[in-house]
Design an enzyme around this catalytic site. Structure first.
Site, short mmCIF file in Angstrom:
data_model
loop_
_atom_site.label_atom_id
_atom_site.label_comp_id
_atom_site.label_asym_id
_atom_site.label_seq_id
_atom_site.Cartn_x
_atom_site.Cartn_y
_atom_site.Cartn_z
N GLY A 15 25.97 -31.86 23.34
CA GLY A 15 26.06 -32.84 22.26
C GLY A 15 26.12 -32.18 20.90
O GLY A 15 25.47 -31.16 20.66
N ARG A 29 30.42 -15.22 8.90
CA ARG A 29 30.34 -14.42 7.67
C ARG A 29 29.47 -13.17 7.85
O ARG A 29 29.83 -12.09 7.37
CB ARG A 29 29.85 -15.28 6.52
CG ARG A 29 30.91 -16.33 6.14
CD ARG A 29 30.71 -16.92 4.79
NE ARG A 29 31.93 -17.57 4.34
CZ ARG A 29 32.04 -18.28 3.23
NH1 ARG A 29 30.98 -18.45 2.45
NH2 ARG A 29 33.20 -18.84 2.90
N ARG A 76 31.31 -31.02 27.58
CA ARG A 76 30.49 -30.68 28.74
C ARG A 76 31.44 -30.28 29.86
O ARG A 76 32.49 -30.89 30.03
CB ARG A 76 29.60 -31.85 29.15
CG ARG A 76 28.70 -32.32 28.00
CD ARG A 76 27.76 -33.44 28.44
NE ARG A 76 27.11 -34.07 27.31
CZ ARG A 76 26.04 -33.61 26.69
NH1 ARG A 76 25.50 -32.46 27.09
NH2 ARG A 76 25.49 -34.25 25.67
N ASP A 107 19.47 -26.72 26.19
CA ASP A 107 19.07 -25.99 27.39
C ASP A 107 20.24 -25.80 28.36
O ASP A 107 20.36 -24.74 28.99
CB ASP A 107 17.93 -26.73 28.11
CG ASP A 107 16.57 -26.39 27.53
OD1 ASP A 107 16.45 -25.35 26.86
OD2 ASP A 107 15.62 -27.17 27.75
N THR A 129 20.33 -29.25 18.94
CA THR A 129 20.23 -30.56 19.58
C THR A 129 19.33 -31.46 18.75
O THR A 129 18.26 -31.02 18.31
CB THR A 129 19.69 -30.47 21.02
OG1 THR A 129 19.35 -31.78 21.50
CG2 THR A 129 18.44 -29.60 21.11
N ASP A 131 17.64 -33.76 19.85
CA ASP A 131 16.47 -34.15 20.67
C ASP A 131 15.25 -33.28 20.38
O ASP A 131 14.12 -33.70 20.64
CB ASP A 131 16.80 -34.04 22.16
CG ASP A 131 17.98 -34.90 22.57
OD1 ASP A 131 18.30 -35.86 21.83
OD2 ASP A 131 18.58 -34.62 23.61
N ASP A 133 14.12 -30.82 21.97
CA ASP A 133 13.36 -30.71 23.22
C ASP A 133 13.46 -29.34 23.89
O ASP A 133 13.15 -29.20 25.07
CB ASP A 133 13.83 -31.79 24.21
CG ASP A 133 15.31 -31.66 24.56
OD1 ASP A 133 16.04 -30.89 23.89
OD2 ASP A 133 15.75 -32.34 25.51
N ARG A 175 16.99 -38.49 25.00
CA ARG A 175 16.98 -38.32 26.45
C ARG A 175 15.58 -38.59 27.00
O ARG A 175 15.04 -39.67 26.82
CB ARG A 175 17.47 -36.92 26.84
CG ARG A 175 18.92 -36.68 26.56
CD ARG A 175 19.43 -35.38 27.14
NE ARG A 175 18.72 -34.22 26.61
CZ ARG A 175 18.98 -32.98 26.97
NH1 ARG A 175 19.92 -32.72 27.86
NH2 ARG A 175 18.31 -31.97 26.44
N HIS A 256 24.98 -43.25 18.87
CA HIS A 256 25.52 -41.97 18.44
C HIS A 256 25.62 -41.80 16.93
O HIS A 256 25.95 -40.70 16.46
CB HIS A 256 26.89 -41.75 19.09
CG HIS A 256 26.80 -41.40 20.55
ND1 HIS A 256 26.62 -42.35 21.52
CD2 HIS A 256 26.81 -40.20 21.18
CE1 HIS A 256 26.55 -41.76 22.70
NE2 HIS A 256 26.66 -40.46 22.52
N GLN A 258 23.25 -41.45 15.20
CA GLN A 258 22.19 -40.48 14.91
C GLN A 258 22.70 -39.03 14.95
O GLN A 258 22.08 -38.14 14.39
CB GLN A 258 21.05 -40.63 15.92
CG GLN A 258 20.34 -41.96 15.83
CD GLN A 258 19.57 -42.29 17.09
OE1 GLN A 258 18.39 -42.00 17.19
NE2 GLN A 258 20.23 -42.89 18.07
#
Length: 326
Positions: A15, A29, A76, A107, A129, A131, A133, A175, A256, A258
């Site tokens: 994502g 750079r 993905r 991850d 991400t 998330d 997480d 998630r 999305h 977000q």
């Protein structure tokens, strides 16, 4: 500066997250200034297997620090998640003369980097991400911007909630992790925050709190729930027959939106630090690491070790959110 790393690729995977472009810019750079040739890999591991790369220069990344999303695009790849796919990626790196890959993602992206590193391609992972997480870092690129975007949306929504005496259930991303929901819930002044890490009781944690709010003259409420808890529409159906007839219960899914938007200063700075550190590691002969933040400091870990690390929700923060919500 002479280094055995002559040419690297940089890719974004999974994502998208605000701040990824700032990380790309720093990698390019810093790499160019160290005498390293840098190519951008389009569309993640799919692009790597296909050899879909573009040359990256100082000018290529000019003015992208403020842009959301990723200029390299993301995807993905089910095909890459196989020994044959990883071998294709390795062979393409060899064909193109790529010595190392900097991977920006979560991850799943790290696992892809670990597989590629086992074929001899030197890899560095940067956490990106919304998330937040990833176990090996306190903070991942995109989290701050996503939190601000969600809070901004809910601040606007609160005008309608108050005007119509509504109970609004807002579903946010994350998630199976509640970091974003907890941050957004505190920032938006939610009456209740529901996260996967803490099992909630409908009566105690929502209905009783709504009654307490009404008892002090508050006839509206915002409930923020992580998508890992369930669907906002389902919770609304549970609440409707059990709340005061004076309250109108509805739901909203932020979705999305977000992920998008101009990255915050925090995301730009952190992403730049991480991208710069990736090049420092490569030029020092340190490979197959992932970068993170611990207590405000930039750190790095072995990829395999990093993937074994677990992250826990801050229970004290959750308790504070509950105590100050009414």
């Amino acid at each position: 500066m002479m280094t055995e790393i002559r040419k690297i690729g940089v890719l974004t995977s999974g994502g998208d997250a605000p701040g990824m472009n700032a990380a790309i810019r720093a990698v390019v750079r810093a790499g160019v200034r160290k005498g390293i040739e840098v190519v951008g890999v389009k569309r993640g591991y799919n692009g790597l297997m296909a050899g879909n790369v573009i040359p990256m220069t100082l000018e290529t990344v000019s003015d992208i620090v403020s842009r959301g999303g990723t200029i390299l695009h993301s995807a993905r790849s089910a095909e890459y998640n196989s020994p044959e796919g990883v071998q294709r990626a390795h062979d393409k790196c060899v064909e193109l003369g790529i010595d190392g890959i900097v991977v920006i993602g979560g991850d799943g992206s790290y696992r892809g980097a670990l597989d590629l590193s086992r074929t001899g391609i030197k890899c560095i992972g940067i956490p990106g991400t919304i998330d937040n997480d990833i176990g090996s870092t306190d903070y991942s690129i995109g989290f701050d911007t996503a939190s601000n975007t969600a809070v901004d949306c809910l601040d606007k929504l609160m005008d309608t909630i108050k005007s119509h005496d509504r109970v609004m259930v807002a579903e946010v991303m994350g998630r199976n992790a509640g970091y974003l929901a907890l941050n957004v819930g505190i920032g938006s002044g939610a009456t209740a925050v529901l996260i996967p890490e803490v099992k909630y009781d409908l009566k105690r944690d929502i209905l009783d709190r709504l009654d307490q709010a009404q008892a002090v003259g508050k006839h509206h409420a915002l409930i923020v729930m992580a998508e890992g808890v369930g669907k906002a529409v389902d919770l609304v159906e549970q609440l409707k027959p059990r709340v005061s007839p004076d309250l109108h219960v509805a739901s909203v899914v932020l979705g999305h939106i977000q992920r998008g938007g101009t990255p915050s200063v925090q995301d730009r700075v952190t992403a730049s630090q991480m991208g710069y550190h990736a090049i420092e590691l490569l030029t020092r002969g340190i490979y197959n690491r992932v970068i993170g933040v611990r207590s405000g400091e930039i750190v790095d870990y072995d990829i395999e070790l990093a993937l074994q690390m677990k992250k826990s929700i801050d229970v004290r923060l959750y308790e504070m959110a509950t105590d100050v919500s009414l």
